[in-house]
Scaffold this motif. Structure first.
Motif, PDB file in Angstrom:
ATOM      1  N   VAL A 179       1.557   6.764  -6.739  1.00  0.00           N
ATOM      2  CA  VAL A 179       0.492   7.694  -7.113  1.00  0.00           C
ATOM      3  C   VAL A 179       0.893   9.126  -6.775  1.00  0.00           C
ATOM      4  O   VAL A 179       0.694  10.062  -7.565  1.00  0.00           O
ATOM      5  N   GLY A 180       1.475   9.299  -5.588  1.00  0.00           N
ATOM      6  CA  GLY A 180       1.915  10.639  -5.198  1.00  0.00           C
ATOM      7  C   GLY A 180       2.977  11.187  -6.142  1.00  0.00           C
ATOM      8  O   GLY A 180       2.944  12.364  -6.512  1.00  0.00           O
ATOM      9  N   HIS A 182       2.588  14.431  -8.561  1.00  0.00           N
ATOM     10  CA  HIS A 182       3.570  15.512  -8.482  1.00  0.00           C
ATOM     11  C   HIS A 182       4.092  15.854  -9.874  1.00  0.00           C
ATOM     12  O   HIS A 182       4.264  17.047 -10.205  1.00  0.00           O
ATOM     13  N   ARG A 183       4.326  14.854 -10.700  1.00  0.00           N
ATOM     14  CA  ARG A 183       4.772  15.112 -12.075  1.00  0.00           C
ATOM     15  C   ARG A 183       3.687  15.824 -12.873  1.00  0.00           C
ATOM     16  O   ARG A 183       3.977  16.703 -13.679  1.00  0.00           O
ATOM     17  N   VAL A 216       0.834  -1.201   0.000  1.00  0.00           N
ATOM     18  CA  VAL A 216       0.000   0.000   0.000  1.00  0.00           C
ATOM     19  C   VAL A 216       0.866   1.248   0.000  1.00  0.00           C
ATOM     20  O   VAL A 216       0.587   2.230  -0.710  1.00  0.00           O
ATOM     21  N   ASP A 217       1.968   1.209   0.775  1.00  0.00           N
ATOM     22  CA  ASP A 217       2.865   2.369   0.826  1.00  0.00           C
ATOM     23  C   ASP A 217       3.518   2.608  -0.530  1.00  0.00           C
ATOM     24  O   ASP A 217       3.672   3.754  -0.962  1.00  0.00           O
ATOM     25  N   LYS A 218       3.915   1.531  -1.197  1.00  0.00           N
ATOM     26  CA  LYS A 218       4.530   1.681  -2.524  1.00  0.00           C
ATOM     27  C   LYS A 218       3.527   2.261  -3.524  1.00  0.00           C
ATOM     28  O   LYS A 218       3.866   3.140  -4.323  1.00  0.00           O
TER      29      LYS A 218
END
Length: 408
Positions: free
Chosen positions: A9-10, A14-15, A2-4
């Motif tokens: 996604v984050g 950001h891109r 989930v963290d990955k």
């Protein structure tokens, strides 16, 4: 897991938020690829043109003001924030049709392919295609296409041929805007790449010119040294020992070898591929070092014969290590070992402490060069003083070709 996923996604978002209209070149002071002023002007024109369309033709009344502003907002924003303008532009595509059917069912339906909406849509999608990388541009275009074409099944209360024809025209116009944007971006990237290649070519030409001049200067002095060393025994009238004659012969041989290596360097700069030294040339290197007054012992026990690039790296490492011995520990006994070490070629150069201390000069690039040469073929170099007061250089060079991607 989930963290990955959250991190991926984050990073993607950001891109997306960082997308900006590119500049003509990579220089910070370069002008932008698309000027800024036409977009707020065009947005204002859209507001003025859409006010009577929504206020009278579509019967919105006072609601024509927010409707016109919403339609023009993506154009005003997209020049500074292309993806924000794209996101705002999705709202009219998705909202106008169902809201209009709910509030104004008796008037003409504002399909996305009508001129007033198409004029606001195309500049925004063009900027997205011009500014965003493929991984962002193509999903955004796909979402836009789905949102726009979703109006087709909502319009079958009208003539199906007219609705489908409008959807086809809107699709072709969108694709054309994307193609124009991507083409201009690719043309800009190709221009930058060509400029970089020309700049590198000019640098290489200048380096070659400097190398030729340096070769002429150094070769002249080395030729003088070689001639003087070869003719010294005929020009010096006093008696000389055989050792002095051998010393002059060694100086002449070293000068001629240096001239040969200078020519090889110049040939490399001219594009030729000169022969490279290998482990079989180490005995000659050892002999020339002995002639310089350094007692050297060579121990070689490697099999099978390593590949040429590894042999060349090993030779240069030994050569640089011996040069350091001559400079910093003259006449110090030195041992060279070249052996197999579990799938790697082990190269070791150890010298005893010098008989007389030598004043250290400014630091050079010898050790850095050795480490870079070893790293280029996946090896390592360790260097440092020994417990006895001497110095040790040890290189470990893998016999197998390293895999840069780390695959088996």
């Amino acid at each position: 897991m989930v963290d990955k996923l959250r991190g991926a996604v984050g990073g993607y978002l950001h891109r997306v938020a960082a997308v900006r209209v590119p500049h003509v070149t990579l220089a910070e002071d370069a002008r932008p690829l698309v000027p800024r002023w036409p977009f707020p002007v065009f947005a204002a024109v859209l507001v003025l043109l859409n006010l009577p369309v929504y206020g009278f033709s579509l019967g919105y009344g006072p609601a024509a003001i927010p409707a016109s502003l919403l339609l023009a907002a993506p154009v005003a924003v997209a020049r500074s924030r292309p993806m924000l303008g794209w996101a705002i532009g999705l709202i009219p595509l998705i909202v106008f049709l169902p809201v209009h059917r709910l509030l104004f069912p008796e008037t003409m339906t504002p399909f996305p392919w009508l001129a007033n909406q198409l004029a606001a849509h195309l500049p925004v999608i063009y900027l997205v295609a011009l500014s965003a990388p493929r991984v962002i541009c193509y999903p955004a275009v796909l979402i836009t296409m789905i949102a726009g074409l979703s109006a087709i099944p909502q319009g079958f209360g009208y003539s199906a041929s007219v609705v489908i024809q409008g959807g086809v025209i809107w699709t072709l116009a969108t694709v054309l805007a994307v193609v124009l944007g991507r083409t201009r971006l690719q043309r800009r990237d190709a221009t930058i790449q060509l400029a970089e290649e020309q700049s590198q070519l000019r640098v290489l030409e200048e380096r070659t010119r400097i190398a030729r001049e340096l070769h002429d200067v150094v070769a002249h002095h080395m030729s003088v040294i070689a001639v003087q060393a070869s003719t010294a025994r005929y020009r010096i009238p006093t008696e000389r020992s055989a050792e002095v004659d051998r010393e002059f012969q060694s100086i002449g041989a070293a000068a001629r070898t240096s001239l040969q290596e200078l020519r090889q360097v110049l040939e490399v700069l001219r594009g030729a591929t000169p022969p490279t030294p290998a482990l079989a040339d180490l005995p000659k290197l050892v002999e020339s070092t002995r002639a310089a007054g350094v007692p050297v012992r060579l121990i070689m026990d490697q099999a099978p014969e390593p590949r040429p690039d590894l042999q060349y790296a090993a030779y240069r490492i030994v050569q640089e290590a011996l040069s350091n011995v001559v400079r910093h520990a003259p006449a110090a006994a030195t041992t060279i070992r070249v052996t197999d070490d579990h799938g790697a070629l082990a190269v070791e150069v150890i010298n005893d402490p010098p008989a007389t201390p030598v004043r250290s000069g400014p630091g050079g690039h010898g050790l850095t060069g050795m480490r870079e040469r070893a790293a280029s073929i996946g090896g390592t170099v360790q260097a440092g003083p020994t417990d006895a007061g001497g110095y040790r250089v040890a290189a470990l060079l893998p016999l197998s070709v390293p895999n840069p991607e780390g695959r088996s």
